[in-house]
Motif scaffolding. Structure first.
Motif, PDB file in Angstrom:
ATOM      1  N   HIS A   1       0.833  -1.199   0.000  1.00 20.76           N
ATOM      2  CA  HIS A   1       0.000   0.000   0.000  1.00 20.76           C
ATOM      3  C   HIS A   1       0.868   1.250   0.000  1.00 20.76           C
ATOM      4  N   ASP A   2       0.363   2.293  -0.620  1.00 20.92           N
ATOM      5  CA  ASP A   2       0.987   3.616  -0.575  1.00 20.92           C
ATOM      6  C   ASP A   2      -0.078   4.577  -0.040  1.00 20.92           C
TER       7      ASP A   2
ATOM      8  N   ARG B   1      -3.265   3.819  -2.855  1.00 28.43           N
ATOM      9  CA  ARG B   1      -2.774   2.998  -3.972  1.00 28.43           C
ATOM     10  C   ARG B   1      -2.322   1.657  -3.433  1.00 28.43           C
ATOM     11  N   ARG B   2      -2.781   0.614  -4.104  1.00 27.34           N
ATOM     12  CA  ARG B   2      -2.480  -0.737  -3.627  1.00 27.34           C
ATOM     13  C   ARG B   2      -2.020  -1.610  -4.798  1.00 27.34           C
ATOM     14  N   TRP B   3      -0.930  -2.327  -4.554  1.00 30.53           N
ATOM     15  CA  TRP B   3      -0.417  -3.254  -5.553  1.00 30.53           C
ATOM     16  C   TRP B   3      -0.586  -4.685  -5.036  1.00 30.53           C
TER      17      TRP B   3
ATOM     18  N   LEU C   1      -1.629  -2.537 -10.015  1.00 32.61           N
ATOM     19  CA  LEU C   1      -2.038  -1.356  -9.262  1.00 32.61           C
ATOM     20  C   LEU C   1      -3.552  -1.181  -9.268  1.00 32.61           C
ATOM     21  N   THR C   2      -4.094  -0.882  -8.081  1.00 29.61           N
ATOM     22  CA  THR C   2      -5.487  -0.472  -7.930  1.00 29.61           C
ATOM     23  C   THR C   2      -5.512   0.817  -7.137  1.00 29.61           C
ATOM     24  N   VAL C   3      -6.206   1.815  -7.632  1.00 29.19           N
ATOM     25  CA  VAL C   3      -6.359   3.076  -6.918  1.00 29.19           C
ATOM     26  C   VAL C   3      -7.713   3.065  -6.222  1.00 29.19           C
TER      27      VAL C   3
END
Length: 364
Positions: free
Chosen positions: A32-33, A43-45, A50-52
């Protein structure tokens, strides 16, 4: 099947989580960011995809509750989670109790070049551009000390070998094996985690404070102060005395008994220049029915029972880096009530700076 997670934390940028993932066949890597969390954006990978996410309420607890926890349950199997610095491993593990997820290990990444200065400083996350949301008042010290303290294993990055850092980590996280990043063998590191490691479990705030039996003899200027007492602190004098816990000290943790609040056990915790005071709940001496409390706590209370004070007591563990241990002990000792104050404790009205300053600590 349920989910088993490996949590990897660290303030500085690193690729340790990716290496743990590559060394764990069949695992999934989640990262996560939270830099834009204040705007409700996360933002999650997942394995690089990537999914926003847009959250109605931009907060850490919402990120856990609405995204990370359901994601982990849905993925199943082994998952490596690279935590954003705003997601402290202890808070994540606390949240994981509500779902079918088991913590296999918590790994902390410690930068030799910066960790000790961070752990004894008073910079806030916001001042470093790392605050999760507006009003995030956590200090860098609270985060990096909490990461290392809660770790089952530690990976060291950066060059050099500071003996002071080693001595601090020996006392802060004595059970955690430490390995150099440049020679990291992930299966060997995980196998080196001993019996008795936390693996996401929490200490009981009323239990032993010297977790993992840290060395008590000083080394390289680092010391452990184990302060105990069977009389209450004078709240004003303790409030003045806490200054000695915020300079040259890496960590303070423990139970506090205040004159004027005889029924409530307080939890005091500091890291560097950051301090928190929480409410652990009642002393058993103030409780008529003990049946709702854990058997271990009842046994500990019975073992230390005083005919007059019951289980009320002071116990603080302080890990120093440059502070003088005798000065800490002296300041805390002088903050205890005197014989005269103790004799009049039921009649005196103590001015208490701690009233209303603390929040309830759940399942400490």
């Amino acid at each position: 099947m349920g989910t088993e997670v490996l949590l990897v934390s660290g303030l500085a940028r690193h690729d340790v989580a990716e290496e743990v993932w590559r060394a764990t066949p069949g695992s999934v890597l989640v990262r996560h960011d939270l830099r834009d969390l204040a705007q409700g954006v996360v933002r999650r990978w997942v394995d690089g995809e990537l999914t926003v996410l847009e959250l109605a309420h931009g907060c850490v607890s919402c990120t856990l509750r609405l995204d990370l926890l359901p994601l982990l349950e849905r993925l199943g199997g082994r998952v490596v989670v690279h935590l954003d610095p705003a997601l402290e491993p202890e808070a994540v593990c606390f949240a994981l109790r509500e779902v079918d997820v088991r913590v296999h290990a918590v790994i902390a990444v410690v930068d030799r070049a910066t960790w000790l200065a961070d752990a004894t400083g008073d910079d806030t996350l916001a001042e470093r551009g790392l605050g999760a949301v507006d009003g995030d008042e956590r200090t860098v010290a609270q985060v990096v000390v909490g990461q290392a303290e809660f770790a089952d294993a530690i990976v060291l990055t950066g060059g050099g070998g500071d003996p002071v850092l080693g001595a601090v980590l020996d006392r802060l996280s004595p059970l955690a094996p430490r390995r150099d990043r440049d020679r990291l063998d992930v299966p060997e590191l995980l196998a080196a985690i001993p019996e008795g490691a936390r693996r996401g479990r929490f200490d009981d705030g009323f239990g032993p404070l010297l977790h993992g039996q840290p060395p008590l003899r000083p080394a390289h200027g680092v010391a452990v102060v184990h302060f105990t007492g069977r009389r209450p602190f004078h709240p004003v004098r303790l409030h003045k005395a806490v200054d000695v816990l915020l300079d040259g000290v890496v960590r303070t943790r423990g139970r506090v008994w205040l004159a004027g609040q005889p029924d409530v056990a307080l939890w005091l915790e500091s890291a560097g220049g950051g301090l928190n005071v929480g409410n652990l709940g009642p002393w058993l001496a103030a409780v008529d029915d003990w049946s709702e409390y854990p058997a271990e706590r009842r046994a500990i209370a019975s073992a230390v029972w005083d005919p007059h004070y019951g289980d009320r007591s002071q116990e603080l563990v302080v890990i120093t880096a440059s502070a003088v241990p005798d000065e800490i002990t002296s300041a805390l000792r002088e903050a205890l009530v005197t014989d005269e104050e103790l004799a009049l404790a039921d009649e005196l009205e103590f001015v208490d700076p701690f009233t209303g300053w603390h929040d309830e600590v759940e399942d400490r």
